[in-house]
Design an enzyme around this catalytic site. Structure first.
Site, PDB file in Angstrom:
ATOM      1  N   PRO A  87      -4.881   0.513  18.892  1.00 53.67           N
ATOM      2  CA  PRO A  87      -4.306  -0.024  17.304  1.00 53.67           C
ATOM      3  C   PRO A  87      -4.443   0.982  15.629  1.00 53.67           C
ATOM      4  CG  PRO A  87      -6.785  -0.780  18.261  1.00 53.67           C
ATOM      5  CD  PRO A  87      -5.682   0.370  18.951  1.00 53.67           C
ATOM      6  N   HIS A 137       0.785  -1.434  -0.061  1.00 53.30           N
ATOM      7  CA  HIS A 137       0.259  -0.067   0.187  1.00 53.30           C
ATOM      8  C   HIS A 137       0.733   1.505  -0.177  1.00 53.30           C
ATOM      9  CE1 HIS A 137      -4.305  -1.725   1.255  1.00 53.30           C
ATOM     10  NE2 HIS A 137      -3.773  -2.502   0.669  1.00 53.30           N
ATOM     11  N   LYS A 176       0.710  -0.004  14.721  1.00 55.04           N
ATOM     12  CA  LYS A 176       2.223   0.032  15.513  1.00 55.04           C
ATOM     13  C   LYS A 176       2.080  -1.104  16.320  1.00 55.04           C
ATOM     14  CE  LYS A 176       3.875   3.627  13.794  1.00 55.04           C
ATOM     15  NZ  LYS A 176       3.483   3.241  12.174  1.00 55.04           N
ATOM     16  N   TYR A 198      -9.701   6.160   7.859  1.00 55.11           N
ATOM     17  CA  TYR A 198      -9.851   5.546   9.422  1.00 55.11           C
ATOM     18  C   TYR A 198     -10.512   7.083   8.486  1.00 55.11           C
ATOM     19  CZ  TYR A 198      -5.798   3.244   9.525  1.00 55.11           C
ATOM     20  OH  TYR A 198      -4.382   2.802   9.942  1.00 55.11           O
ATOM     21  N   TYR A 230       3.721   7.007   9.533  1.00 53.77           N
ATOM     22  CA  TYR A 230       2.777   5.829   9.137  1.00 53.77           C
ATOM     23  C   TYR A 230       3.795   4.815   9.077  1.00 53.77           C
ATOM     24  CZ  TYR A 230      -1.391   2.743   8.256  1.00 53.77           C
ATOM     25  OH  TYR A 230      -2.259   1.819   7.921  1.00 53.77           O
TER      26      TYR A 230
END
Ligand SMILES: Cc1cc2nc3c(=O)[nH]c(=O)nc-3n(C[C@H](O)[C@H](O)[C@H](O)COP(=O)(O)OP(=O)(O)OC[C@H]3O[C@@H](n4cnc5c(N)ncnc54)[C@H](O)[C@@H]3O)c2cc1C
Length: 393
Positions: free
Chosen positions: A293, A72, A297, A201, A385
């Site tokens: 979450p 991704h 991580k 998200y 990220y």
């Protein structure tokens, strides 16, 4: 029984450490409380940072991940219906993440371990650690009614948040840092194609949503729910309906629904214990820290600890560098605290807090506007990220 490194726990951190040590020619034995089937039945993380992907390659267990994992290059953030794509690859200087389930990572590591012939003792009960400060630490445990003893040089406590390792350190040595969040995540796994090519998200006044995935045909969705909710309160129909309500209309209209394969509620917590070592015991992964979450991580931090401990142990056994052992906790914690900060930040940014007043709401909106509206802000999200670099030893 005797080995160089005794590893407690056959979760991803224990298995990855074991595989790397075995490849480096360092004897190790893993003691696991559960059966292999139980360990493989746990549905958990699914996003691997580039650093973890590289470690799985180094461990020689990346073949299936390279074929079946999905690279991704971006993620989508949504706030009150406003959509912002974070181009991870462009903003982080070419780094990406790999979508490949923790269950699959665990399966690959278990297969490699059985091929290597290294020993894992499953269904090991009453594991107890002894002589941690002495030169000859050992572990006692029971299996099939037999009382057994394992002598070793070092113990890696990879036994998760509820394990025995952290509890074996005298309490006056440890400092605990903790934040409990006033909500949980209800997760649903289904054999339906993901609603989007990339993870979404989304903040919504009814609560946070994550649209995640495990493959082109398997999706994992999460809803923020009150801690008082029970899985039984959530039929599949209710879950899908609520998910659609919290997503922008065009995304909701594309959502493929189907029967759940698994549904569970996880509470959200930030937690760190310091120090992460006591004598010849080293805490690794969830045994020493938990993150909510939201930043993807938890699993990656477990791999991060493994990276530091493995590199130190290699130098200990190959070069006699025992002077590096006391540095483990400090090195691991520097990266852990940065990941704790990012996970806490993403959680605050995207969830609906029951006690938030109108000022808190404006601050949250302003954080979203600032971080997604400036190059510096977008880069900050992207570099965290995809995972911050490891320090050299
Ligand atoms: C419900 C849930 C959902 C999650 N979702 C995500 C997510 O979406 N994204 C993300 O990044 N992270 C997620 N995480 C976090 C991630 O799964 C963990 O960070 C990761 O599993 C840590 O690996 P570990 O090997 O350190 O610990 P664990 O996976 O907990 O493994 C520890 C092992 O030790 C064994 N053990 C425990 N006690 C003993 C004992 N006394 N003796 C012997 N063995 C023992 C356990 O059976 C277990 O197999 C989730 C965690 C949970 C619990």
């Amino acid at each position: 029984m005797k080995t160089k490194v005794a590893i407690i726990g056959a979760g991803p951190s224990g298995l990855l450490l074991g595989q790397l040590l075995t490849k480096a020619g360092i004897d190790n034995i893993i003691l696991e409380r559960q059966t292999p089937e139980y360990v493989l039945g746990r549905i958990r993380a699914g996003v691997l940072e580039q650093g973890m992907v590289d470690m799985l390659r180094e461990a020689g267990v990346s073949l299936r991940m390279e074929n079946e994992g999905l690279i991704h290059e971006g993620v989508e953030l949504i706030y009150n219906g406003r959509r912002e794509r974070i181009d991870l690859k462009q903003l982080s200087g070419g780094k990406t993440v790999m979508v490949y389930g923790q269950t699959e990572v665990t399966r690959d590591l278990m297969d490699a371990r059985s091929q290597s012939g290294a020993l894992t003792v499953y269904s090991a009960s009453h594991v107890q650690l002894h002589e941690l400060k002495g030169e000859k630490p050992f572990i006692t445990f029971e299996q099939e009614g037999k009382h057994l003893r394992l002598d070793c040089d070092y113990i890696a406590g990879c036994d998760g948040f509820h394990g025995v390792s952290r509890q074996s350190i005298p309490s006056d040595i440890l400092t605990h840092y903790e934040r409990i969040y006033p909500f949980g995540w209800l997760g649903l796994l289904s054999d339906t194609p993901p609603v989007s090519d990339e993870l979404i998200y989304a903040q919504h006044e009814r609560g946070f949503v994550l649209c995640s995935q495990r493959s082109h045909t398997r999706s994992r969705y999460y809803l923020q729910v009150p801690l008082s909710d029970k899985v039984e309160d959530w039929s599949d129909d209710r879950f899908w309906q609520e998910l659609k309500t919290r997503l922008p209309a065009d995304v909701a209209s594309r959502l493929a629904t189907g029967p759940s394969i698994e549904k569970s509620i996880a509470p959200l917590r930030s937690y760190v214990v310091e120090p992460m070592q006591y004598g010849n015991l080293f805490l690794v992964g969830d045994a020493a820290h938990i993150v909510p979450p939201t930043g993807a991580k938890g699993l990656n931090l477990a791999a991060s600890d493994v990276s530091y401990l493995f590199r130190i142990l290699v130098k200990v056994y190959r070069e006699g560098r025992t002077d590096l052992l006391p540095k483990y906790s400090e090195l691991a914690l520097r990266r852990i605290w940065k990941a704790e900060r990012f996970s806490w930040f993403m959680t605050k940014l995207l969830h609906t807090f029951p006690d938030a007043d109108n000022f808190d709401q404006r601050m949250q909106q302003s954080d979203f506007d600032y971080y997604t509206g400036s190059l510096a802000g977008r880069q900050t999200i992207a570099e965290n990220y995809v995972g911050l670099p490891f320090e050299s030893i």
